[in-house]
Write a protein that holds these residues in place. Structure first.
Motif, PDB file in Angstrom:
ATOM      1  N   GLY A 116       0.830  -1.200   0.000  1.00 52.48           N
ATOM      2  CA  GLY A 116       0.000   0.000   0.000  1.00 52.48           C
ATOM      3  C   GLY A 116       0.862   1.246   0.000  1.00 52.48           C
ATOM      4  O   GLY A 116       1.923   1.279   0.643  1.00 52.48           O
ATOM      5  N   LEU A 117       0.421   2.244  -0.740  1.00 54.50           N
ATOM      6  CA  LEU A 117       1.110   3.538  -0.803  1.00 54.50           C
ATOM      7  C   LEU A 117       0.053   4.632  -0.855  1.00 54.50           C
ATOM      8  O   LEU A 117      -0.827   4.601  -1.725  1.00 54.50           O
ATOM      9  CB  LEU A 117       2.008   3.611  -2.042  1.00 54.50           C
ATOM     10  N   TRP A 118       0.129   5.583   0.080  1.00 55.82           N
ATOM     11  CA  TRP A 118      -0.794   6.711   0.102  1.00 55.82           C
ATOM     12  C   TRP A 118      -0.035   8.010   0.285  1.00 55.82           C
ATOM     13  O   TRP A 118       1.004   8.044   0.966  1.00 55.82           O
ATOM     14  CB  TRP A 118      -1.809   6.568   1.236  1.00 55.82           C
ATOM     15  N   ASP A 141      -0.688  12.280   1.140  1.00 55.97           N
ATOM     16  CA  ASP A 141      -1.531  13.400   1.548  1.00 55.97           C
ATOM     17  C   ASP A 141      -0.804  14.667   1.128  1.00 55.97           C
ATOM     18  O   ASP A 141       0.181  15.066   1.748  1.00 55.97           O
ATOM     19  CB  ASP A 141      -1.748  13.372   3.063  1.00 55.97           C
ATOM     20  N   ALA A 142      -1.267  15.280   0.028  1.00 54.05           N
ATOM     21  CA  ALA A 142      -0.549  16.427  -0.523  1.00 54.05           C
ATOM     22  C   ALA A 142      -0.608  17.629   0.407  1.00 54.05           C
ATOM     23  O   ALA A 142       0.355  18.407   0.491  1.00 54.05           O
ATOM     24  CB  ALA A 142      -1.118  16.791  -1.894  1.00 54.05           C
ATOM     25  N   ASP A 143      -1.733  17.834   1.111  1.00 55.22           N
ATOM     26  CA  ASP A 143      -1.847  18.987   2.005  1.00 55.22           C
ATOM     27  C   ASP A 143      -0.835  18.902   3.137  1.00 55.22           C
ATOM     28  O   ASP A 143      -0.222  19.901   3.518  1.00 55.22           O
ATOM     29  CB  ASP A 143      -3.267  19.087   2.567  1.00 55.22           C
ATOM     30  N   GLU A 144      -0.675  17.712   3.690  1.00 57.74           N
ATOM     31  CA  GLU A 144       0.291  17.516   4.773  1.00 57.74           C
ATOM     32  C   GLU A 144       1.697  17.253   4.244  1.00 57.74           C
ATOM     33  O   GLU A 144       2.651  17.193   5.019  1.00 57.74           O
ATOM     34  CB  GLU A 144      -0.137  16.344   5.655  1.00 57.74           C
ATOM     35  N   ARG A 145       1.824  17.065   2.928  1.00 57.13           N
ATOM     36  CA  ARG A 145       3.087  16.676   2.290  1.00 57.13           C
ATOM     37  C   ARG A 145       3.647  15.425   2.961  1.00 57.13           C
ATOM     38  O   ARG A 145       4.830  15.312   3.257  1.00 57.13           O
ATOM     39  CB  ARG A 145       4.100  17.819   2.298  1.00 57.13           C
ATOM     40  N   LEU A 146       2.736  14.464   3.145  1.00 57.15           N
ATOM     41  CA  LEU A 146       3.057  13.200   3.792  1.00 57.15           C
ATOM     42  C   LEU A 146       2.849  12.054   2.815  1.00 57.15           C
ATOM     43  O   LEU A 146       1.943  12.096   1.973  1.00 57.15           O
ATOM     44  CB  LEU A 146       2.142  12.961   4.992  1.00 57.15           C
ATOM     45  N   GLY A 147       3.664  11.021   2.953  1.00 57.90           N
ATOM     46  CA  GLY A 147       3.448   9.784   2.226  1.00 57.90           C
ATOM     47  C   GLY A 147       3.759   8.609   3.124  1.00 57.90           C
ATOM     48  O   GLY A 147       4.579   8.727   4.051  1.00 57.90           O
ATOM     49  N   ALA A 148       3.094   7.486   2.893  1.00 57.76           N
ATOM     50  CA  ALA A 148       3.353   6.284   3.685  1.00 57.76           C
ATOM     51  C   ALA A 148       3.329   5.066   2.781  1.00 57.76           C
ATOM     52  O   ALA A 148       2.515   4.981   1.859  1.00 57.76           O
ATOM     53  CB  ALA A 148       2.333   6.129   4.802  1.00 57.76           C
ATOM     54  N   VAL A 149       4.223   4.121   3.061  1.00 55.33           N
ATOM     55  CA  VAL A 149       4.376   2.902   2.269  1.00 55.33           C
ATOM     56  C   VAL A 149       4.429   1.720   3.225  1.00 55.33           C
ATOM     57  O   VAL A 149       5.105   1.783   4.261  1.00 55.33           O
ATOM     58  CB  VAL A 149       5.684   2.941   1.445  1.00 55.33           C
ATOM     59  N   ALA A 202      -0.991   1.517   5.764  1.00 57.75           N
ATOM     60  CA  ALA A 202      -0.346   2.745   5.267  1.00 57.75           C
ATOM     61  C   ALA A 202      -1.207   3.961   5.543  1.00 57.75           C
ATOM     62  O   ALA A 202      -0.697   5.032   5.915  1.00 57.75           O
ATOM     63  CB  ALA A 202      -0.057   2.608   3.768  1.00 57.75           C
ATOM     64  N   ALA A 203      -2.524   3.814   5.368  1.00 54.22           N
ATOM     65  CA  ALA A 203      -3.430   4.922   5.685  1.00 54.22           C
ATOM     66  C   ALA A 203      -3.347   5.278   7.160  1.00 54.22           C
ATOM     67  O   ALA A 203      -3.362   6.470   7.534  1.00 54.22           O
ATOM     68  CB  ALA A 203      -4.856   4.555   5.297  1.00 54.22           C
ATOM     69  N   ASP A 204      -3.236   4.269   8.011  1.00 53.59           N
ATOM     70  CA  ASP A 204      -3.109   4.532   9.446  1.00 53.59           C
ATOM     71  C   ASP A 204      -1.794   5.245   9.771  1.00 53.59           C
ATOM     72  O   ASP A 204      -1.743   6.108  10.661  1.00 53.59           O
ATOM     73  CB  ASP A 204      -3.202   3.230  10.236  1.00 53.59           C
ATOM     74  N   LEU A 205      -0.730   4.889   9.078  1.00 57.12           N
ATOM     75  CA  LEU A 205       0.549   5.569   9.322  1.00 57.12           C
ATOM     76  C   LEU A 205       0.450   7.044   8.965  1.00 57.12           C
ATOM     77  O   LEU A 205       1.012   7.910   9.663  1.00 57.12           O
ATOM     78  CB  LEU A 205       1.662   4.899   8.522  1.00 57.12           C
ATOM     79  N   LEU A 206      -0.264   7.353   7.870  1.00 56.38           N
ATOM     80  CA  LEU A 206      -0.500   8.763   7.539  1.00 56.38           C
ATOM     81  C   LEU A 206      -1.263   9.456   8.664  1.00 56.38           C
ATOM     82  O   LEU A 206      -0.908  10.558   9.093  1.00 56.38           O
ATOM     83  CB  LEU A 206      -1.317   8.875   6.250  1.00 56.38           C
ATOM     84  N   ARG A 207      -2.343   8.814   9.120  1.00 58.73           N
ATOM     85  CA  ARG A 207      -3.189   9.419  10.142  1.00 58.73           C
ATOM     86  C   ARG A 207      -2.412   9.627  11.438  1.00 58.73           C
ATOM     87  O   ARG A 207      -2.496  10.712  12.051  1.00 58.73           O
ATOM     88  CB  ARG A 207      -4.406   8.525  10.394  1.00 58.73           C
ATOM     89  N   ILE A 208      -1.650   8.629  11.853  1.00 58.96           N
ATOM     90  CA  ILE A 208      -0.889   8.742  13.100  1.00 58.96           C
ATOM     91  C   ILE A 208       0.086   9.905  13.026  1.00 58.96           C
ATOM     92  O   ILE A 208       0.191  10.724  13.956  1.00 58.96           O
ATOM     93  CB  ILE A 208      -0.145   7.416  13.385  1.00 58.96           C
TER      94      ILE A 208
END
Length: 458
Positions: free
Chosen positions: A302-304, A306-314, A330-336
């Motif tokens: 999984g790869l997501w 978030d452009a607003d936060e300039r975050l990515g998670a793999v 991966a979505a949870d890693l972005l959220r955390i």
């Protein structure tokens, strides 16, 4: 992009590792490796394994499945930006003789072509690509499951055909084009068509017992553009950073923004999941995320972004299935990361040498009796907002070479905005795709379609 231990707070790093460890344990996955990217570089990596005192490094290859489609889509958009094709072109214009010929390039990219989800014959993900030697072998006698353009229906053969389109227009094998145009410029040195050591083995985990079965590591041949690639957490972190910001050597940020817009979505504000041009989309109260999930026998990923936060998670794992989906992890890693360390807003700064003519356009405007405000932003961009809800949805207008403006988002995306002047050169009104905006409600009368009651307001 080196991982620096001081990039995230210890509590954040522990929460990220705990989420990954939970995924590996409860998901009964032989191993898992993950990375988080912020502002273009890796700020955290983590790994867990079934083997004591051993875990994969960020440079161990895993199969990434349909994350491959994001690479294929970028190659196609590069051709579009060069003028080699139009997204509205039917496939047969550039790649004649396939059963998908009438489908447009955009429909193939957005899974709205109506084509079958899978190839005919044996399961392509577990069988050698030599069983499908020609493009005619990718689709059966009845390739369509839905009318083109009417429904979202995920199609792996559709992306195989996009890879063949790239080959036809570039005159080189898809893998060579990928290497020259994406892998080398972005430094993705561990992203390959076939596995290169060190790489993880792929396994199926028995659903009712804690035992493993090795999965075959097949070369899928012509289906490669749909899901063949092997990569690492380190390389996909770089890829996520590219998908967030763009790289003018490869694809501009403006084209990447186009890729992450929904293709034929429901009305604005009503959707939570969708698909753009080669990118899966997911939206909730936290904003828009985009990227892709990937599955192949023995592997999930999984790869997501978030452009607003300039975050990515793999997240990469080497199990065919299980209760913990790496895309959800991966979505949870972005959220955390976003919850523990929210990105502070950029500091406000005044415009440098603002255009005085544009500055004079700012302030209140009226469409009939409905009030709006026009704002001047950096880069000579104008933003039109409803006066009753200044924080609500509006439209930004980017200047064009002809002196007019074009809407970038919202209801007026793609619509022209023109400044209409009187004979003496003063601003008379604004024309927004035939809507007339005036400085006073329903005035001046000669600008308002249908005229205004001569008795005026009373």
């Amino acid at each position: 992009m080196p991982d620096r231990p001081d990039d995230l707070l210890p509590a954040t790093r522990r929460a990220l590792l705990h989420r990954l460890a939970t995924a590996q344990a409860e998901g009964r996955t032989p191993s898992a490796v993950a990375a988080v990217v912020r502002d273009g570089r890796t700020v955290w990596t983590g790994a867990r394994s079934m083997i004591d005192d051993h875990a994969p490094t960020p440079d161990v290859q895993y199969r990434i499945g349909s994350i491959t489609k994001t690479f294929t889509a970028v190659l196609v958009l590069r051709l579009r930006d060069e003028g080699r094709l139009d997204l509205a072109d039917p496939l047969e214009r550039h790649l004649p003789g396939t059963a998908a010929g009438p489908a447009t390039v955009a429909q193939l990219l957005s899974h709205t072509s109506g084509l079958a989800a899978e190839t005919p014959g044996p399961w392509w993900e577990r069988t050698d690509g030599a069983l499908r030697p020609g493009l005619a072998d990718l689709l059966g006698a009845e390739p369509r499951r839905h009318p083109a353009g009417r429904a979202y229906h995920y199609s792996n053969p559709g992306f195989a055909l996009l890879g063949a389109l790239v080959e036809r227009l570039r005159g080189e094998p898809w893998g060579e084009v990928l290497r020259a145009e994406l892998i080398e410029p972005l430094g993705l040195t561990r992203t390959t068509l076939l596995p290169q050591a060190p790489h993880a083995g792929g396994f199926a985990v028995h659903p009712w017992a804690d035992v493993l079965l090795p999965e075959p590591l097949t070369d899928t041949g012509l289906m490669a553009p749909a899901g063949q690639l092997w990569s690492t957490a380190a390389d996909l972190a770089r890829w996520a950073a590219f998908l967030a910001d763009g790289d003018d050597r490869v694809l501009t940020s403006a084209t990447l923004a186009e890729m992450r817009r929904p293709a034929g979505p429901p009305e604005e504000g009503t959707w939570s999941a969708g698909y753009g041009l080669g990118l899966a989309l997911w939206r909730d109260a936290g904003g828009l995320r985009y990227g892709h999930a990937g599955t192949m026998p023995g592997f999930r990923a999984g790869l997501w972004v978030d452009a607003d936060e300039r975050l990515g998670a793999v997240v990469l794992a080497n199990a065919t299935s299980g209760p913990q989906d790496p895309a959800e992890v991966a979505a949870d890693l972005l959220r955390i990361t976003a919850e523990h360390e929210p990105r502070p807003p950029a500091p406000w700064r005044p415009l440098v040498e603002p255009d005085q003519d544009l500055l004079a356009l700012t302030g209140p405007w009226y469409w009939g009796a409905e009030a709006f405000t026009l704002h001047l932003r950096a880069g000579r961009v104008l933003e039109l907002l409803p006066a009753a809800a200044p924080a609500g949805p509006g439209t930004r207008f980017r200047p064009g070479p002809d002196g007019g403006f074009t809407g970038e988002d919202g209801y007026h995306a793609g619509e022209p905005l023109r400044v209409v002047r009187a004979a003496d050169g003063s601003v008379h009104h604004l024309d927004l795709g035939s809507f007339v905006l005036t400085r006073a409600p329903y005035g001046p009368a000669d600008a308002v379609p249908g005229g205004v009651d001569p008795a005026g307001w009373r």
